[in-house]
Design an enzyme around this catalytic site. Structure first.
Site, PDB file in Angstrom:
ATOM      1  N   SER A 114       0.842  -1.199   0.000  1.00 50.69           N
ATOM      2  CA  SER A 114       0.000   0.000   0.000  1.00 50.69           C
ATOM      3  C   SER A 114       0.873   1.244   0.000  1.00 50.69           C
ATOM      4  O   SER A 114       1.950   1.260   0.610  1.00 50.69           O
ATOM      5  CB  SER A 114      -0.880  -0.001   1.257  1.00 50.69           C
ATOM      6  OG  SER A 114      -1.570   1.220   1.391  1.00 50.69           O
ATOM      7  N   ASP A 119       9.177   4.177   2.086  1.00 54.40           N
ATOM      8  CA  ASP A 119       9.465   5.589   1.807  1.00 54.40           C
ATOM      9  C   ASP A 119       8.270   6.343   1.229  1.00 54.40           C
ATOM     10  O   ASP A 119       8.308   7.569   1.107  1.00 54.40           O
ATOM     11  CB  ASP A 119      10.690   5.730   0.880  1.00 54.40           C
ATOM     12  CG  ASP A 119      10.504   5.072  -0.481  1.00 54.40           C
ATOM     13  OD1 ASP A 119       9.469   4.412  -0.697  1.00 54.40           O
ATOM     14  OD2 ASP A 119      11.420   5.203  -1.325  1.00 54.40           O
ATOM     15  N   PRO A 125      -1.646  11.561   3.730  1.00 58.42           N
ATOM     16  CA  PRO A 125      -2.174  12.623   4.598  1.00 58.42           C
ATOM     17  C   PRO A 125      -2.038  12.184   6.064  1.00 58.42           C
ATOM     18  O   PRO A 125      -2.251  11.007   6.375  1.00 58.42           O
ATOM     19  CB  PRO A 125      -3.650  12.722   4.193  1.00 58.42           C
ATOM     20  CG  PRO A 125      -3.749  12.061   2.852  1.00 58.42           C
ATOM     21  CD  PRO A 125      -2.672  11.022   2.834  1.00 58.42           C
ATOM     22  N   LYS A 139       3.406  -4.006   6.820  1.00 60.52           N
ATOM     23  CA  LYS A 139       3.621  -4.083   5.370  1.00 60.52           C
ATOM     24  C   LYS A 139       5.071  -3.703   5.029  1.00 60.52           C
ATOM     25  O   LYS A 139       5.696  -4.315   4.156  1.00 60.52           O
ATOM     26  CB  LYS A 139       2.637  -3.174   4.629  1.00 60.52           C
ATOM     27  CG  LYS A 139       1.196  -3.704   4.650  1.00 60.52           C
ATOM     28  CD  LYS A 139       0.272  -2.850   3.820  1.00 60.52           C
ATOM     29  CE  LYS A 139      -1.185  -3.277   3.932  1.00 60.52           C
ATOM     30  NZ  LYS A 139      -1.446  -4.637   3.451  1.00 60.52           N
TER      31      LYS A 139
END
Length: 228
Positions: A114, A119, A125, A139
């Site tokens: 995702s 990075d 947001p 993840k």
């Protein structure tokens, strides 16, 4: 990729994983899927997938599925936890898959995570990041484990996922600052194109619909998958 050995898909009972399985079957590829329920197994068997019952959190289940008699040429994992899961499979499940893939000597491992992982955290947001932080950490651990495994890999980080039909406008970029939305079916198409793309080898890419990229972001280059 040849049509004689299997593409092993994990996460095929729903979402992007199910779209990937459908796309591969339509492309006359042999698909094997690790599934936790008889219901999911029957659904996928009906479209031509070879189901294997098991849980990615169980090492024995994973090894039985990947190290069996039928050769596996590539593994595609869209494995991700549901809010109701006590133990999220995002790292442990993927670690088990990666370890078994190393033992099996698969040609490629494609991991779908995702935007917000690694990075690409800079693209999220703050409010969304706070809500998703625990799962994004898992993840990222899975991504790092795959990158250090020695396997030929492609990591795909989709933006916000929508369930409408494909638009055909899905693109990939190596720029981790880009964020937006994309339909699940378009992610599946991009993932399947990466199977035969040497350009995609050992790359970490964000997947977005070029018409759904959030405004005000820097210019970016679309990643060229080439002809494989």
């Amino acid at each position: 990729m040849s049509s004689t050995s299997y593409i092993f898909v994990v996460g095929a009972s729903r979402g992007v994983g199910q779209e990937i399985a459908k796309y591969l079957i339509a492309d006359n590829m042999k698909v094997k899927a690790l599934l936790r329920t008889e219901t999911a197994a029957k659904e996928l068997e009906a479209i031509g997938v070879h189901p294997v019952l098991g849980d990615a959190l169980n090492v024995d289940d994973v090894e039985r599925a990947i190290l069996g008699n039928e050769p596996i040429q590539a593994v595609i994992s869209t494995l991700g936890g549901l809010p109701t899961d006590d133990v999220k499979p995002d790292f442990i499940g993927n670690k088990n898959l990666i370890d078994a893939a190393v033992k099996a000597g698969v040609q490629k491992f494609i991991l779908v995570t995702s935007i917000g992982s690694g990075d690409s955290v800079v693209a999220m947001p703050p409010q969304a990041l706070e809500a998703l932080k625990p799962v994004l950490i898992l993840k990222e651990q899975a991504e790092e484990y795959l990158m250090n495994s020695g396997l030929n890999y492609t990591i795909i980080r989709p933006g916000g996922l929508k369930s409408e039909p494909p638009t055909g406008n899905g693109i990939l970029t190596a720029n981790p600052r880009i964020v937006g939305s994309i339909h699940r079916a378009d992610v599946a198409q991009l993932v399947c194109r990466c199977l035969n793309s040497t350009n995609a080898n050992n790359q970490v890419l964000s997947a977005l619909d070029k018409n759904m990229i959030y405004p005000g972001l820097p210019d970016f280059v679309e990643f060229n998958l080439g002809n494989g």
